[in-house]
Design a protein around this motif. Structure first.
Motif, PDB file in Angstrom:
ATOM      1  N   ALA A  18       1.521   6.547  -6.265  1.00 34.96           N
ATOM      2  CA  ALA A  18       0.069   7.493  -7.163  1.00 34.96           C
ATOM      3  C   ALA A  18       0.508   8.682  -7.352  1.00 34.96           C
ATOM      4  CB  ALA A  18      -0.680   7.279  -6.257  1.00 34.96           C
ATOM      5  N   TYR A  19       1.141   8.805  -6.004  1.00 33.46           N
ATOM      6  CA  TYR A  19       1.738  11.049  -6.451  1.00 33.46           C
ATOM      7  C   TYR A  19       3.111  11.420  -6.332  1.00 33.46           C
ATOM      8  CZ  TYR A  19      -1.702  11.516  -2.730  1.00 33.46           C
ATOM      9  OH  TYR A  19      -3.026  11.257  -1.810  1.00 33.46           O
ATOM     10  N   GLY A  20       3.868  10.012  -7.692  1.00 32.59           N
ATOM     11  CA  GLY A  20       4.929  10.042  -8.134  1.00 32.59           C
ATOM     12  C   GLY A  20       5.892  10.663  -6.776  1.00 32.59           C
ATOM     13  N   ILE A  21       6.038   9.884  -5.357  1.00 34.96           N
ATOM     14  CA  ILE A  21       7.249   9.900  -4.697  1.00 34.96           C
ATOM     15  C   ILE A  21       8.164   9.046  -5.082  1.00 34.96           C
ATOM     16  CG2 ILE A  21       7.629   9.954  -2.060  1.00 34.96           C
ATOM     17  CD1 ILE A  21       4.946  10.756  -1.846  1.00 34.96           C
ATOM     18  N   TYR A  56       1.081  -1.014  -0.207  1.00 32.42           N
ATOM     19  CA  TYR A  56      -0.126   0.198  -0.181  1.00 32.42           C
ATOM     20  C   TYR A  56       1.219   1.776   0.257  1.00 32.42           C
ATOM     21  CZ  TYR A  56      -3.638   3.830   1.614  1.00 32.42           C
ATOM     22  OH  TYR A  56      -4.098   4.560   1.582  1.00 32.42           O
ATOM     23  N   ARG A  57       1.771   1.686   0.983  1.00 33.66           N
ATOM     24  CA  ARG A  57       2.996   1.962   0.698  1.00 33.66           C
ATOM     25  C   ARG A  57       2.622   2.326  -0.687  1.00 33.66           C
ATOM     26  NH1 ARG A  57       6.518   0.707   4.253  1.00 33.66           N
ATOM     27  NH2 ARG A  57       4.874   0.463   6.025  1.00 33.66           N
ATOM     28  N   GLU A  58       4.077   1.669  -1.832  1.00 28.58           N
ATOM     29  CA  GLU A  58       4.288   2.091  -2.735  1.00 28.58           C
ATOM     30  C   GLU A  58       3.462   2.020  -3.132  1.00 28.58           C
ATOM     31  OE1 GLU A  58       7.453   1.791  -2.995  1.00 28.58           O
ATOM     32  OE2 GLU A  58       8.139   0.975  -1.765  1.00 28.58           O
TER      33      GLU A  58
END
Length: 108
Positions: free
Chosen positions: A88-91, A81-83
């Motif tokens: 999703a936010y481009g981090i 989920y973290r990945e």
């Protein structure tokens, strides 16, 4: 339908669709391999008048892949989920800093 495919389908449904953990579902369905397979299955399901469930149109290999991923995500939801959220936010994924053995020894 063989006994093997019936077992795989019921296990996938139990691990993912019947799970109360939203992170498990998000992690599973956001996996590119799952998306690719499910896109094909949903098209097949639609073209057959929505009879049964999409998993009814999967090959044995697709079911095995989905089953393996369902087992993985049902036991590792948080990291996945973290990945997913990072992507999703481009981090960018943080890589651990390599420390010299001196720093590791001294706990720095």
């Amino acid at each position: 339908m063989s006994e093997e495919t019936a077992k795989l389908k019921s296990e996938i449904v139990r691990l993912i669709d019947e799970s109360r953990d939203v992170e498990v579902k998000m992690a599973f369905y956001s996996d590119e391999r799952v998306q690719s397979i499910m896109d094909r299955l949903n098209k097949e399901w639609e073209s057959n008048g929505y009879k049964g469930i999409p998993l009814d149109y999967a090959t044995v290999d697709e079911l095995k892949t989905l089953h393996d991923l369902a087992r993985f995500y049902s036991t590792h939801p948080t990291g996945a989920y973290r990945e997913f959220m990072r992507a999703a936010y481009g981090i960018p994924t943080a890589k651990p800093e390599k420390k010299s053995w001196w720093r590791r020894l001294l706990g720095l």
